[in-house]
Design an enzyme around this catalytic site. Structure first.
Site, short mmCIF file in Angstrom:
data_model
loop_
_atom_site.label_atom_id
_atom_site.label_comp_id
_atom_site.label_asym_id
_atom_site.label_seq_id
_atom_site.Cartn_x
_atom_site.Cartn_y
_atom_site.Cartn_z
N THR A 33 29.36 -38.23 20.85
CA THR A 33 28.62 -36.98 20.70
C THR A 33 27.24 -37.28 20.13
O THR A 33 26.77 -38.42 20.17
CB THR A 33 29.43 -35.98 19.84
N ASN A 34 26.56 -36.28 19.60
CA ASN A 34 25.23 -36.47 19.01
C ASN A 34 25.06 -35.50 17.83
O ASN A 34 25.98 -34.77 17.50
CB ASN A 34 24.14 -36.26 20.08
N HIS A 35 23.88 -35.53 17.23
CA HIS A 35 23.67 -34.80 15.96
C HIS A 35 23.38 -33.31 16.12
O HIS A 35 23.10 -32.64 15.12
CB HIS A 35 22.50 -35.42 15.19
N SER A 36 23.37 -32.77 17.32
CA SER A 36 23.01 -31.36 17.48
C SER A 36 23.99 -30.45 16.74
O SER A 36 25.19 -30.59 16.87
CB SER A 36 22.98 -30.99 18.96
N ALA A 100 22.33 -30.13 23.51
CA ALA A 100 22.13 -31.58 23.62
C ALA A 100 23.32 -32.12 24.42
O ALA A 100 24.41 -32.31 23.88
CB ALA A 100 22.06 -32.21 22.24
#
Ligand code: CTP
Ligand code: CA
Length: 223
Positions: A33-36, A100
């Site tokens: 995943t990512n930081h969004s 994101a």
């Protein structure tokens, strides 16, 4: 209160807003995943509801309160987000892709938890569907606003995405600027369109949301 002060200038418009990060499963316990955090997309959905739009909010997992009076569509993966956005595209007047979306997913999802072994391991990745890259070239009546997050060459990279994905506008974020980016309640954005760029000052995400909707409304009436 904010809601009472707002003119209903988006009444009759159907908005689809995406927010947050996708999760791409590797096995039953792990994902990429990512930081969004979803804050910018939720702020846009909330502002649009207050201004009278019919709003669908398609989002990954977030810790945020649901947006009241918006249709709430939770998804997990990029593929699910693609299906949710594509399935509503004909009935969408304005698509705002603040999510994101993962560009890659594990090529296979293990059915059982992957056990560790000695030494290194690597994970083969496959490309996910590019939602705007697919839908942008197919647009008919829709106004499409993408987001772009860059750490360098913000305007050049964002203009390239605007043209490649056939978008009407990109909200460009420079991650290296103080007060912009993940998790915070403020943002510093630049609007990139076919006819130029407009940089906004440091603002709350709520005010950025209204500024984005103002810009879209002004540009849509040019159609
Ligand atoms: N986007 C999308 N589908 C994807 C990836 C991104 O629709 N699979 C959308 C994002 O929601 C955003 C816009 O495309 O509105 C630009 O995303 P960004 O990650 O900045 O650009 P990419 O085209 O993915 O290029 P790169 O990550 O290599 O910079
Ligand atoms: Ca990307």
């Amino acid at each position: 209160c904010r809601a009472i002060a707002k003119p209903k200038d988006l009444a009759g418009l159907r908005l689809t807003v995406t927010a947050g990060a996708t999760q791409e499963a590797l096995d039953p316990v792990r994902y990429l995943t990512n930081h969004s955090t979803g804050k910018m997309g939720y702020a846009i959905a909330r502002a649009a509801v207050m201004r009278g739009a019919k709003v669908t909010l398609i989002h990954g997992q977030t810790a945020l309160d649901p947006v009241r009076f918006a249709e709430d569509v939770p998804i997990v993966s990029a593929q699910e987000m693609y299906e949710a956005v594509a399935g509503r595209f004909d009935e969408t007047d304005v698509l705002i892709m603040a999510a994101a979306v993962a560009d890659y997913r594990p090529a296979t999802v293990a059915g059982d938890k992957i056990k560790k072994s000695d030494g290194e391991m690597s994970i083969p990745l496959a490309r996910t569907a590019d939602i705007l890259g697919t839908l942008g070239p197919k647009k008919t009546h829709q106004f499409i606003c993408g987001f772009s997050m860059e750490t360098r060459d913000l305007i050049e990279n964002s203009s390239a995405k605007l043209h490649k994905k056939n978008l009407d506008m990109i909200v460009a974020n420079n991650l290296k600027v103080e007060g912009a980016g993940f998790g915070v309640d403020t943002n510093v954005v630049t609007f990139v369109t076919g006819d130029g760029v407009r940089q906004l000052p440091l603002m709350s995400k709520a005010d950025v949301a209204d500024a984005i909707l103002d810009e879209i409304l002004a540009r849509r009436s040019l159609f």
